[in-house]
Design an enzyme around this catalytic site. Structure first.
Site, PDB file in Angstrom:
ATOM      1  CD  GLU A  57     104.261  39.083  -7.400  1.00 36.74           C
ATOM      2  OE1 GLU A  57     104.704  38.377  -8.325  1.00 36.74           O
ATOM      3  OE2 GLU A  57     103.668  40.174  -7.610  1.00 36.74           O
ATOM      4  CB  CYS A  90     107.565  41.068  -7.861  1.00 37.68           C
ATOM      5  SG  CYS A  90     106.308  42.363  -7.938  1.00 37.68           S
ATOM      6  CB  ALA A 159      70.912  37.995 -26.103  1.00 37.74           C
ATOM      7  CD1 TRP A 175      63.698  44.797 -22.658  1.00 36.06           C
ATOM      8  CD2 TRP A 175      65.835  44.629 -23.244  1.00 36.06           C
ATOM      9  NE1 TRP A 175      64.298  46.001 -22.382  1.00 36.06           N
ATOM     10  CE2 TRP A 175      65.614  45.920 -22.732  1.00 36.06           C
ATOM     11  CE3 TRP A 175      67.109  44.278 -23.682  1.00 36.06           C
ATOM     12  CZ2 TRP A 175      66.628  46.871 -22.667  1.00 36.06           C
ATOM     13  CZ3 TRP A 175      68.104  45.221 -23.602  1.00 36.06           C
ATOM     14  CH2 TRP A 175      67.868  46.494 -23.104  1.00 36.06           C
ATOM     15  NE  ARG A 189      77.031  45.746 -22.140  1.00 36.15           N
ATOM     16  CZ  ARG A 189      76.017  46.535 -22.486  1.00 36.15           C
ATOM     17  NH1 ARG A 189      75.732  47.594 -21.721  1.00 36.15           N
ATOM     18  NH2 ARG A 189      75.299  46.270 -23.556  1.00 36.15           N
ATOM     19  CG  ASP A 205      69.675  47.850 -31.464  1.00 37.14           C
ATOM     20  OD1 ASP A 205      68.609  47.980 -32.085  1.00 37.14           O
ATOM     21  OD2 ASP A 205      70.264  46.768 -31.318  1.00 37.14           O
ATOM     22  CG  LEU A 209      77.742  49.899 -26.626  1.00 36.81           C
ATOM     23  CD1 LEU A 209      78.789  50.076 -27.702  1.00 36.81           C
ATOM     24  CD2 LEU A 209      77.155  48.503 -26.675  1.00 36.81           C
ATOM     25  CD  GLU A 256      76.991  43.701 -25.244  1.00 35.63           C
ATOM     26  OE1 GLU A 256      75.820  43.848 -25.609  1.00 35.63           O
ATOM     27  OE2 GLU A 256      77.399  44.015 -24.115  1.00 35.63           O
ATOM     28  N   GLY A 258      76.166  43.057 -34.214  1.00 35.25           N
ATOM     29  CA  GLY A 258      75.120  42.065 -34.467  1.00 35.25           C
ATOM     30  C   GLY A 258      75.624  40.839 -35.201  1.00 35.25           C
TER      31      GLY A 258
END
Length: 326
Positions: A57, A90, A159, A175, A189, A205, A209, A256, A258
């Site tokens: 505001e 406000c 994924a 991938w 992200r 992996d 990140l 993300e 596993g």
């Protein structure tokens, strides 16, 4: 043919979209947006700035050329009613600006404001309406989860292949999806305060990140690891999913992987939103995207998820689902 008049909900949806500019840099404050409308035209707009100040505001009124008299102010969250050393309340700033009307998307559950902001505006003689609008609830989902559930709003990203695998049997996963999907993940992200993976994914992996989109590198979220091991440098560690409630300054958490980490959060019913990136490949004997979630009756699996978005990302399909809660 004359166009239909713009409704309060139309304007609030526009304000909710604008509020996404504040996420997540407004932390520790919620990402709020405001629109000032006169004669069916936006004459000023504002959103919570980095670090939480100025509020939406105040930001709007700083940008306003002219005055607010006769206009309607749309704001996604009830204007605050408490003063701090960072600025006035406000509700008082709005009352001084004298718009003809204020329309509020969501009441503020913070006890310092809850209902007090609305009451203060009404005492000032300003017509004030509370919509309880779903669009404003969505753009404030992290703040509302923190206030009402005592934990961040949690999005689980998967994924997977067409047959639900996240890797080959030997763990190879780069991938599964294409470059367009991976860029989309980096954008997600950037909209979250923290990103979490399990210890197995971290060891196998060694993920960075971070956010690797040009211009958004500084939006990389905090890194969190679900493990019983030792904390790596610059990484927070929790031992159990429910400990996300103790993550300082985190309103939005992105999980993300596993498969066992995903299952552990689903078992505890801590996932609010599912993001599934499905690649047009078949793996067969691979690692499953989700482990055992303790389901013993198929009836308990139904009516829990509502599809809210479906789109093509290159050769992959992205689907988003919201957890439906009564």
């Amino acid at each position: 043919m004359k166009a239909a008049p713009t409704t309060d909900r139309d304007w609030m949806e526009a304000a909710a979209r604008l509020a996404m500019r504040a996420r997540p840099v407004s932390r520790p404050n919620p990402g709020v947006a405001a629109l000032l409308v006169r004669d069916d035209r936006v004459i000023a707009r504002g959103w919570t700035q980095a670090g939480g100040r100025p509020h939406a505001e105040a930001d709007l009124l700083d940008r306003l050329e002219g005055n607010a008299k006769g206009a309607t102010l749309y704001v996604t969250l009830e204007p605050c009613a408490h003063e701090s050393d960072r600025g006035p309340a406000c509700a008082d700033v709005i009352a001084e600006a004298r718009p003809a009307r204020v329309v509020i998307g969501q009441a503020d559950p913070d006890p310092r404001t809850a209902g007090k902001g609305i009451a203060r505006l009404k005492r000032a003689g300003i017509k004030t309406d509370l919509l309880n609008d779903p669009a404003s609830a969505t753009c404030l989902s992290g703040y509302l989860a923190k206030q009402r559930l005592g934990r961040p709003y949690v999005t689980l990203k998967l994924a997977v292949s067409l047959d639900g695998c996240i890797a080959l049997a030997d763990g190879t996963s780069q991938w599964i999806t294409g470059e367009t999907s991976r860029s989309h993940v980096h954008a997600q992200r950037a909209r979250n305060d923290a990103i979490l993976v399990g210890g197995g994914t971290w060891r196998a992996d060694k993920p960075r990140l971070d956010v690797r989109l040009p211009g958004l590198e500084d939006r990389s979220p905090k890194r969190v690891l679900l493990t019983r091991g030792v904390s790596p440098d610059d990484v927070s560690v929790i031992n159990r999913p429910e400990q996300i409630a103790g993550l300082d300054g985190v309103q939005y958490l992105y999980v993300e992987g596993g498969g066992e980490t995903a299952a552990s959060f689903l078992r505890e019913d801590l996932i609010d939103e599912l993001h599934i990136y499905r690649a047009p490949i078949v793996i067969g004997n691979g690692l499953r995207g989700i482990g055992d979630i303790g389901l013993t009756d198929l009836g308990g699996a139904h009516d829990r998820w509502q599809c809210t978005q479906r789109r093509q990302l290159g050769s992959d399909e992205f689907t988003a689902y919201l957890r439906t809660r009564n």
